[in-house]
Design a protein around this motif. Structure first.
Motif, PDB file in Angstrom:
ATOM      1  N   ALA A   1       8.424   8.672   2.051  1.00  0.00           N
ATOM      2  CA  ALA A   1       8.399  10.051   1.742  1.00  0.00           C
ATOM      3  C   ALA A   1      10.058  10.487   1.909  1.00  0.00           C
ATOM      4  O   ALA A   1      10.384  11.510   0.934  1.00  0.00           O
ATOM      5  CB  ALA A   1       9.135  10.370   3.645  1.00  0.00           C
ATOM      6  N   THR A   2      11.143   9.836   1.794  1.00  0.00           N
ATOM      7  CA  THR A   2      12.199  10.324   1.186  1.00  0.00           C
ATOM      8  C   THR A   2      12.751  10.346  -0.204  1.00  0.00           C
ATOM      9  O   THR A   2      12.609  10.881  -1.107  1.00  0.00           O
ATOM     10  CB  THR A   2      13.471   8.636   1.769  1.00  0.00           C
ATOM     11  N   GLN A   3      11.495   9.108  -0.793  1.00  0.00           N
ATOM     12  CA  GLN A   3      11.727   8.714  -2.531  1.00  0.00           C
ATOM     13  C   GLN A   3      10.835  10.151  -3.469  1.00  0.00           C
ATOM     14  O   GLN A   3      11.242  10.175  -4.275  1.00  0.00           O
ATOM     15  CB  GLN A   3      11.085   7.275  -2.444  1.00  0.00           C
ATOM     16  N   THR A   4       9.990  10.450  -2.524  1.00  0.00           N
ATOM     17  CA  THR A   4       8.945  11.413  -3.152  1.00  0.00           C
ATOM     18  C   THR A   4       9.110  12.930  -2.962  1.00  0.00           C
ATOM     19  O   THR A   4       8.507  13.571  -3.279  1.00  0.00           O
ATOM     20  CB  THR A   4       7.563  11.411  -2.699  1.00  0.00           C
ATOM     21  N   GLY A   5      10.133  12.411  -1.335  1.00  0.00           N
ATOM     22  CA  GLY A   5       9.861  14.488  -1.328  1.00  0.00           C
ATOM     23  C   GLY A   5       8.720  15.475   0.083  1.00  0.00           C
ATOM     24  O   GLY A   5       9.298  15.871   0.009  1.00  0.00           O
ATOM     25  N   CYS A   6       8.274  13.957   0.256  1.00  0.00           N
ATOM     26  CA  CYS A   6       6.918  14.342   0.749  1.00  0.00           C
ATOM     27  C   CYS A   6       7.507  14.555   2.444  1.00  0.00           C
ATOM     28  O   CYS A   6       8.821  14.752   2.667  1.00  0.00           O
ATOM     29  CB  CYS A   6       6.015  13.231   0.803  1.00  0.00           C
ATOM     30  N   LEU A   7       6.943  15.368   3.048  1.00  0.00           N
ATOM     31  CA  LEU A   7       7.010  15.789   4.192  1.00  0.00           C
ATOM     32  C   LEU A   7       7.169  14.902   5.638  1.00  0.00           C
ATOM     33  O   LEU A   7       6.106  14.555   5.683  1.00  0.00           O
ATOM     34  CB  LEU A   7       6.686  17.785   4.824  1.00  0.00           C
ATOM     35  N   ARG A   8       7.655  14.509   5.375  1.00  0.00           N
ATOM     36  CA  ARG A   8       6.936  13.469   7.177  1.00  0.00           C
ATOM     37  C   ARG A   8       7.026  13.154   8.238  1.00  0.00           C
ATOM     38  O   ARG A   8       7.861  14.603   8.700  1.00  0.00           O
ATOM     39  CB  ARG A   8       8.281  12.723   7.211  1.00  0.00           C
TER      40      ARG A   8
ATOM     41  N   ARG B   1       0.576  -1.276  -0.050  1.00  0.00           N
ATOM     42  CA  ARG B   1      -0.166  -0.110  -0.184  1.00  0.00           C
ATOM     43  C   ARG B   1       1.314   0.991   0.208  1.00  0.00           C
ATOM     44  O   ARG B   1       1.253   2.128  -0.909  1.00  0.00           O
ATOM     45  CB  ARG B   1      -1.407   0.206   1.142  1.00  0.00           C
ATOM     46  N   TYR B   2       1.967   1.355   0.482  1.00  0.00           N
ATOM     47  CA  TYR B   2       3.152   2.522   0.678  1.00  0.00           C
ATOM     48  C   TYR B   2       3.664   2.264  -0.638  1.00  0.00           C
ATOM     49  O   TYR B   2       3.366   3.820  -1.389  1.00  0.00           O
ATOM     50  CB  TYR B   2       4.002   2.344   1.757  1.00  0.00           C
ATOM     51  N   SER B   3       4.021   1.379  -1.037  1.00  0.00           N
ATOM     52  CA  SER B   3       4.852   0.953  -2.330  1.00  0.00           C
ATOM     53  C   SER B   3       3.930   1.768  -3.340  1.00  0.00           C
ATOM     54  O   SER B   3       3.740   3.135  -4.651  1.00  0.00           O
ATOM     55  CB  SER B   3       4.681  -0.610  -2.806  1.00  0.00           C
ATOM     56  N   ARG B   4       2.180   1.464  -3.188  1.00  0.00           N
ATOM     57  CA  ARG B   4       1.807   1.844  -4.394  1.00  0.00           C
ATOM     58  C   ARG B   4       1.471   3.745  -3.955  1.00  0.00           C
ATOM     59  O   ARG B   4       1.352   4.455  -5.299  1.00  0.00           O
ATOM     60  CB  ARG B   4       0.303   1.448  -4.073  1.00  0.00           C
ATOM     61  N   LEU B   5       1.361   4.128  -3.181  1.00  0.00           N
ATOM     62  CA  LEU B   5       0.850   5.713  -2.488  1.00  0.00           C
ATOM     63  C   LEU B   5       2.765   6.669  -3.128  1.00  0.00           C
ATOM     64  O   LEU B   5       1.734   7.417  -3.458  1.00  0.00           O
ATOM     65  CB  LEU B   5       1.220   6.425  -0.602  1.00  0.00           C
ATOM     66  N   GLY B   6       3.567   5.688  -3.343  1.00  0.00           N
ATOM     67  CA  GLY B   6       4.969   6.553  -3.406  1.00  0.00           C
ATOM     68  C   GLY B   6       4.003   6.294  -5.081  1.00  0.00           C
ATOM     69  O   GLY B   6       4.391   7.945  -5.660  1.00  0.00           O
ATOM     70  N   GLU B   7       3.621   5.677  -6.078  1.00  0.00           N
ATOM     71  CA  GLU B   7       3.452   5.912  -7.612  1.00  0.00           C
ATOM     72  C   GLU B   7       2.296   6.792  -7.490  1.00  0.00           C
ATOM     73  O   GLU B   7       2.325   7.327  -8.376  1.00  0.00           O
ATOM     74  CB  GLU B   7       3.102   4.433  -7.682  1.00  0.00           C
ATOM     75  N   PHE B   8       1.230   6.957  -6.904  1.00  0.00           N
ATOM     76  CA  PHE B   8       0.166   7.661  -6.640  1.00  0.00           C
ATOM     77  C   PHE B   8       0.722   9.333  -6.279  1.00  0.00           C
ATOM     78  O   PHE B   8       0.303  10.204  -7.136  1.00  0.00           O
ATOM     79  CB  PHE B   8      -0.469   7.112  -4.890  1.00  0.00           C
ATOM     80  N   ILE B   9       1.705   9.200  -5.449  1.00  0.00           N
ATOM     81  CA  ILE B   9       2.384  10.581  -5.122  1.00  0.00           C
ATOM     82  C   ILE B   9       3.111  10.918  -6.586  1.00  0.00           C
ATOM     83  O   ILE B   9       2.031  12.299  -7.096  1.00  0.00           O
ATOM     84  CB  ILE B   9       2.844  11.090  -3.986  1.00  0.00           C
ATOM     85  N   LEU B  10       3.962  10.753  -7.397  1.00  0.00           N
ATOM     86  CA  LEU B  10       4.480  10.972  -8.291  1.00  0.00           C
ATOM     87  C   LEU B  10       3.600  10.731  -9.757  1.00  0.00           C
ATOM     88  O   LEU B  10       3.997  12.019 -10.185  1.00  0.00           O
ATOM     89  CB  LEU B  10       5.513   9.703  -8.753  1.00  0.00           C
TER      90      LEU B  10
ATOM     91  N   PHE C   1       3.190  18.259   0.099  1.00  0.00           N
ATOM     92  CA  PHE C   1       2.434  16.527   0.668  1.00  0.00           C
ATOM     93  C   PHE C   1       3.239  16.327   1.797  1.00  0.00           C
ATOM     94  O   PHE C   1       4.652  16.691   2.064  1.00  0.00           O
ATOM     95  CB  PHE C   1       3.095  15.798  -0.726  1.00  0.00           C
ATOM     96  N   LEU C   2       2.223  15.840   2.892  1.00  0.00           N
ATOM     97  CA  LEU C   2       2.859  15.339   3.675  1.00  0.00           C
ATOM     98  C   LEU C   2       2.562  13.852   3.736  1.00  0.00           C
ATOM     99  O   LEU C   2       1.746  13.430   3.054  1.00  0.00           O
ATOM    100  CB  LEU C   2       1.606  15.849   5.312  1.00  0.00           C
ATOM    101  N   ILE C   3       3.910  12.897   4.811  1.00  0.00           N
ATOM    102  CA  ILE C   3       2.997  11.064   5.469  1.00  0.00           C
ATOM    103  C   ILE C   3       3.311  11.402   6.339  1.00  0.00           C
ATOM    104  O   ILE C   3       3.868  11.993   7.058  1.00  0.00           O
ATOM    105  CB  ILE C   3       4.131  10.523   3.902  1.00  0.00           C
TER     106      ILE C   3
END
Length: 327
Positions: free
Chosen positions: A182-189, A122-131, A169-171
């Motif tokens: 968060a690291t891969q997408t540069g989102c604020l964690r 689900r988190y891997s899918r979230l990464g694609e979603f954000i991109l 974008f926040l995670i």
């Protein structure tokens, strides 16, 4: 050295009374606008009284400048739909919004929606979603994407989004998977306030509540009256723990079952009794202000702040924020 300025997104606990929940959100939104806070966090999930995008539209239409923090879960929406909502808000209101990217909900709701993917997937899918959302909003050309969970073929968002209105974008997750994305997408964690306060912080954003009064003893006494211990409410939380795979929720649950109010002001009882979704920081305006200053000195710039939707309590919170000199 320039001190980091705090930006605060207020959040109120879910209320099963839908009408009351809407009234509370609007009260907090108007208070936020009058007092320099950001817009409220809007939850997503099967148990949320109002769809967060509809609530965001309601808040934006009835305020002049604040921007809500909207929870987005790929379980409920395609990336293009999110991008279209963002661009629509920009076109209608010329206002930036913030996106709180999540993957979780109750495991029973996951099953009800036919979701069979595990936590990591689900988190891997979230990464694609954000991109994809980012590319659709930022690109002036059609977007073609091939991933494990999504595929687009010359997909284009019209009209485009002005760069100044690009959402942040926040995670909020605290698992290894959340940190990875968060690291891969540069989102604020974001992370929950740790029991040892600044010694346990490892993210640029924090989630907690504030209970403040003029004096330390008064704050501690009145906090216990507002959030009384309850065996029944503890049992309710224990029941919900059997219906979640949330790492942050399990870590909080394991952090302190006694619910004692610590000397440093950290207090987990509101969470343990199902009255809040996070720990609380309890103390005098000056004590809490000093703690917030230390956070700001550590470059902690974003706070999701659990609040009680009551004007008097909100006033106390603002006095503590003002005491920090960083708000």
């Amino acid at each position: 050295m320039t001190r980091t300025r705090l930006r605060v997104f207020p959040a109120i606990p879910r209320n099963p009374n839908a009408t009351q929940h809407i009234d509370d959100l609007m009260r907090v939104a108007r208070f936020a606008e009058r007092n320099g806070l950001n817009g409220p966090l809007l939850f997503a999930g099967n148990d949320t009284p109002v769809e967060p995008w509809a609530m965001a539209q309601h808040i934006i239409a009835h305020t002049a400048k604040i921007s809500p923090l909207i929870a987005v879960n790929p379980l409920y929406m395609h990336p293009f739909t999110v991008a279209k909502f963002v661009s629509s808000f920009a076109l209608l209101h010329r206002r930036k919004i913030y996106l709180n990217m999540i993957t979780g909900t109750a495991t029973s709701d996951l099953a009800g929606l036919g979701e069979q993917r595990g936590h990591e997937e689900r988190y891997s899918r979230l990464g694609e979603f954000i991109l994809i959302v980012r590319q659709l909003l930022a690109s002036t050309r059609p977007v073609t994407f091939r991933g494990e969970f999504y595929a687009t073929d010359t997909l284009q968002l019209r009209p485009g989004l002005p760069p100044a209105l690009m959402p942040e974008f926040l995670i909020a997750g605290q698992s290894d998977d959340a940190r990875r994305v968060a690291t891969q997408t540069g989102c604020l964690r974001m992370q929950m306030l740790p029991p040892n306060l600044e010694q346990g912080i490892n993210a640029p954003g924090l989630n907690f509540g504030i209970f403040a009064r003029e004096g330390r003893d008064q704050a501690r006494q009145e906090a216990k009256r507002l959030f009384p211990d309850s065996a029944e409410k503890r049992e309710l939380l224990n029941y919900t723990m059997e219906n979640t795979d949330s790492v942050w929720k399990r870590r909080l649950h394991e952090a302190g079952q006694d619910g004692e109010l610590r000397e440093n002001g950290f207090w987990l009882l509101p969470f343990l009794t199902y009255q809040a979704d996070c720990p609380y920081l309890v103390g005098s305006y000056a004590e809490i202000g000093a703690t917030l200053r230390r956070f700001a000195d550590m470059k902690i710039g974003t706070i999701i702040l659990d609040v009680v939707a009551d004007e008097r309590e909100l006033d106390h919170v603002c006095k503590a924020l003002a005491s920090s000199g960083a708000f």
